[in-house]
Design an enzyme around this catalytic site. Structure first.
Site, mmCIF file in Angstrom:
data_model
loop_
_atom_site.group_PDB
_atom_site.id
_atom_site.type_symbol
_atom_site.label_atom_id
_atom_site.label_comp_id
_atom_site.label_asym_id
_atom_site.label_seq_id
_atom_site.Cartn_x
_atom_site.Cartn_y
_atom_site.Cartn_z
ATOM 1 N N HIS A 108 -43.156 -22.385 -33.328
ATOM 2 C CA HIS A 108 -42.308 -22.631 -32.164
ATOM 3 C C HIS A 108 -41.804 -21.343 -31.522
ATOM 4 O O HIS A 108 -41.432 -21.341 -30.359
ATOM 5 C CB HIS A 108 -41.182 -23.601 -32.524
ATOM 6 C CG HIS A 108 -41.689 -25.001 -32.581
ATOM 7 N ND1 HIS A 108 -42.162 -25.561 -33.733
ATOM 8 C CD2 HIS A 108 -41.881 -25.922 -31.611
ATOM 9 C CE1 HIS A 108 -42.597 -26.772 -33.466
ATOM 10 N NE2 HIS A 108 -42.433 -27.023 -32.196
ATOM 11 N N GLU B 40 -50.730 -37.398 -31.716
ATOM 12 C CA GLU B 40 -50.772 -36.095 -32.406
ATOM 13 C C GLU B 40 -51.152 -36.240 -33.871
ATOM 14 O O GLU B 40 -50.992 -35.303 -34.659
ATOM 15 C CB GLU B 40 -49.464 -35.323 -32.224
ATOM 16 C CG GLU B 40 -48.209 -36.080 -32.571
ATOM 17 C CD GLU B 40 -46.943 -35.263 -32.312
ATOM 18 O OE1 GLU B 40 -47.002 -34.051 -32.121
ATOM 19 O OE2 GLU B 40 -45.864 -35.891 -32.325
ATOM 20 N N ASP C 37 -49.972 -30.452 -33.255
ATOM 21 C CA ASP C 37 -50.008 -31.199 -34.506
ATOM 22 C C ASP C 37 -51.371 -31.860 -34.725
ATOM 23 O O ASP C 37 -51.848 -31.936 -35.849
ATOM 24 C CB ASP C 37 -48.889 -32.245 -34.538
ATOM 25 C CG ASP C 37 -47.574 -31.611 -34.964
ATOM 26 O OD1 ASP C 37 -47.581 -30.855 -35.947
ATOM 27 O OD2 ASP C 37 -46.554 -31.841 -34.294
ATOM 28 N N CYS D 26 -49.860 -32.423 -23.852
ATOM 29 C CA CYS D 26 -48.648 -31.598 -23.779
ATOM 30 C C CYS D 26 -48.633 -30.522 -24.863
ATOM 31 O O CYS D 26 -47.702 -29.741 -24.933
ATOM 32 C CB CYS D 26 -47.388 -32.455 -23.855
ATOM 33 S SG CYS D 26 -47.211 -33.315 -25.416
HETATM 34 C C1 PEP Z 1 -47.677 -30.952 -30.355
HETATM 35 O O1 PEP Z 1 -47.631 -31.217 -31.549
HETATM 36 O O2 PEP Z 1 -48.714 -30.623 -29.760
HETATM 37 C C2 PEP Z 1 -46.437 -30.999 -29.548
HETATM 38 C C3 PEP Z 1 -46.486 -30.924 -28.240
HETATM 39 O O3 PEP Z 1 -45.236 -31.090 -30.179
HETATM 40 P P1 PEP Z 1 -44.572 -29.904 -31.051
HETATM 41 O O4 PEP Z 1 -45.341 -28.655 -30.771
HETATM 42 O O5 PEP Z 1 -43.166 -29.821 -30.648
HETATM 43 O O6 PEP Z 1 -44.752 -30.411 -32.437
HETATM 44 MG MG MG Z 2 -45.938 -32.213 -32.405
#
Ligand code: PEP
Ligand code: MG
Length: 543
Positions: A188, A429, A453, A500
């Site tokens: 993140h 995901e 994910d 996303c």
């Molecule tokens: C993902 O897993 O691609 C996602 C958009 O959510 P995060 O990165 O917050 O897990």
């Molecule tokens: Mg995710």
């Protein structure tokens, strides 16, 4: 000049001083103390030091920039003596037996929020001042040197690693680039750097010692190199490249207001990912068509206690209203795995990525889930809001969610509170969700593919483990086929399908996604215009 190497996770050039981030120095824990009287004494001593610092800053500023410009330090001195401010700190220390750091941080935050919500512009501006004096007190209490902040000038932040709960608390306007010794490409922190549109390097061999702290450096986010004490020639070259980067960004601005349409007339939505209402300015300045992913868990991560329904409602409403009719997709709480907040009291897990996270946690702790849904449903009346659920693996989960939605609807009706149930979509995901996407498509208004994910679970590669980066295939055929399958199954049921996850911003795949018929790409705000440029140059008939 010393040269260090890491792995680039976001391009760009940054030139500035390095600030070595020392763990726990920035985050204030809510700790109980045995001896509140002693804490009070610590606080009073810190207050005295702060007053002396402010006095000398005032004198220095008077000499250097004149009395008018120095007045701010006088205001800070007055605020430091404000009876309400002091009473709040004393009350937290004495009546709740909590540490001085926590009392100062909590009071600073509360007062800043109070000032910010006032109608008077002068009072609103005081929010920053109260934060400033609280931070000064915290620095003194924790024994941190004032120079660590570089006198407020933006810095290159170097750290061992940064947890999401730490990055959310950073003052983003003071960060020119991120350099971490650990960290992985899909962490993140990397995502945050992309959101902020600043260079980021992970796995760097930069020493996190006084040797680096405060030194002038150049971060080349393209090659993953960090130059400490750069030679004049290199510095000149990098300054020229930085100017070129700025020019490129300026040219991209000419795409503002233009459509995301291919040469042969195919349209695709380009939305932005955000983690906070503070990111809204970036969404608007980069001309995103909407918000495709609001990671709501960041609201929970930047605090020490659960955000109340009212607090959440205010934020969701603000986002919906600011986007003025454009789509805003808020993802429900995705806490767990790397996104941990102590106050959830979650048990230690051997394998947290596959543990009690996201929707599993919400269904296990319905009181948390219901508070969020109430806030979301109330805010839905103020804009074009949708919700989406993370980490879905089965139809049964969707049914359980709908049962909670039903309860929330009944409770809000009984309370006589205005609300509406917004459009509900799901994140695809997990490989399980892909494989049953034909069934899930009957349960959802849209799909948004979380490739971060999905890649982790498909390739069985922990996205937090940097030593696996060599095995991580960003363009994995397996993941691409899963995206294709999800798009086909979604379209068969007449629902739209977007991406996303970070892959959505990968310009090498934009044409592939257009060909697959992906309806929406939601990316970091800074990636909206580069993506628009590629879309507008594509002719899907020639693919
Ligand atoms: C993902 O897993 O691609 C996602 C958009 O959510 P995060 O990165 O917050 O897990
Ligand atoms: Mg995710």
């Amino acid at each position: 000049m010393l040269t260090y190497q890491g792995k680039s996770v976001f391009g760009g050039i940054a030139i500035g001083k390095i600030r070595v981030y020392r763990k726990n120095a920035q985050t204030v824990k809510r700790v109980r103390v045995e001896d509140p009287q002693r804490e009070m004494e610590r606080f009073l001593a810190a207050k005295e030091t702060a007053a002396a610092q402010l006095k000398s800053l005032y004198d220095k500023a008077c000499r250097e920039v004149g009395e008018d410009n120095a007045a701010i330090f006088e205001i800070h001195q007055m605020m430091l003596d404000d009876a309400d401010y002091l009473e709040s700190i004393e009350n937290i220390i004495k009546n709740q037996s909590l540490g001085a750091e926590y009392a100062v941080a909590a009071t600073g935050e509360n007062f800043a929020q109070m000032f910010a919500s006032m109608d008077d512009a002068y009072m609103q501006a005081r929010a920053a001042d109260v934060k400033d004096i609280s931070e000064r007190l915290l620095r003194i209490l924790s024994g941190r040197e004032e120079e660590q902040d570089g006198g407020g000038e933006p810095m290159i932040l170097a750290a061992e690693d940064l947890a999401p709960s730490e990055t959310v608390q950073l003052d983003k306007s003071k960060v020119l680039a991120f350099v971490t010794v650990k960290g992985s490409a899909n962490s993140h922190t990397a995502i945050l750097a992309r959101t902020m549109n600043i260079p980021a390097i992970i796995g760097a061999d930069l020493p996190l010692t006084d040797e680096s702290d405060g030194k002038t450096a150049v971060v080349d986010g393209f090659s993953g190199k960090i130059y400490v004490d750069p030679e004049p020639e290199l510095l000149k070259e990098m300054q020229a490249r930085l100017a070129q980067e700025k020019e490129k960004k300026r040219l991209l601005q000419t795409l503002k207001g233009k459509e995301n349409v291919t040469l042969d007339g195919k349209r695709i939505q380009v939305y932005a990912n955000i983690g906070n209402s503070r990111d809204l300015a970036l969404v608007l300045s980069n001309d995103a068509g909407g918000i495709g992913l609001f990671r709501s868990e960041f609201l929970y991560l930047e605090r020490d206690t659960f955000p109340t329904e009212e607090e959440q409602f205010v934020i969701y409403k603000q986002v919906a209203e600011t986007m003025a009719g454009k789509k805003v997709i808020i993802r429900t709480l995705d806490i767990g795995a790397d996104k941990q907040a102590d106050y959830f009291g979650l048990a230690h897990e051997e394998n947290p990525a596959m543990g009690l996270r996201a929707i599993r946690l919400c269904l296990t702790r319905p009181e948390i889930f219901k508070t969020q849904l109430r806030a979301l449903f109330r805010a839905a009346a103020f804009g074009n809001l949708s919700v989406m659920y993370p980490m879905i693996t089965s139809v049964a989960e969707m049914r359980k969610i709908q049962a909670v939605v039903q309860q929330v609807t009944e409770e809000l009706t009984a309370d006589g509170v205005p609300f509406m149930v917004p459009e509900q979509g799901i994140m695809i995901e997990t490989p399980a969700a892909v494989m049953i996407s034909d069934l899930l498509a009957k349960e959802a208004a849209f799909f948004s593919i979380g490739t971060n994910d999905l890649s982790q679970y498909t390739m069985a590669i922990d996205r937090q483990n940097p030593s696996l980066d060599d095995f991580f295939e960003p363009h994995s055929e397996a993941v691409l086929r899963m995206i294709q399958m999800t798009v086909e199954n979604g379209h068969k049921e007449g629902i739209w399908v977007g991406i996303c996850g970070e892959l959505g911003a990968d310009l090498d795949l934009t044409q592939t996604f257009l060909k697959m018929g992906v309806d929406e790409l939601s990316v970091s705000p800074g990636r909206v215009l580069p993506l628009r440029q590629v879309i507008r140059q594509t002719d899907t008939r020639k693919l």
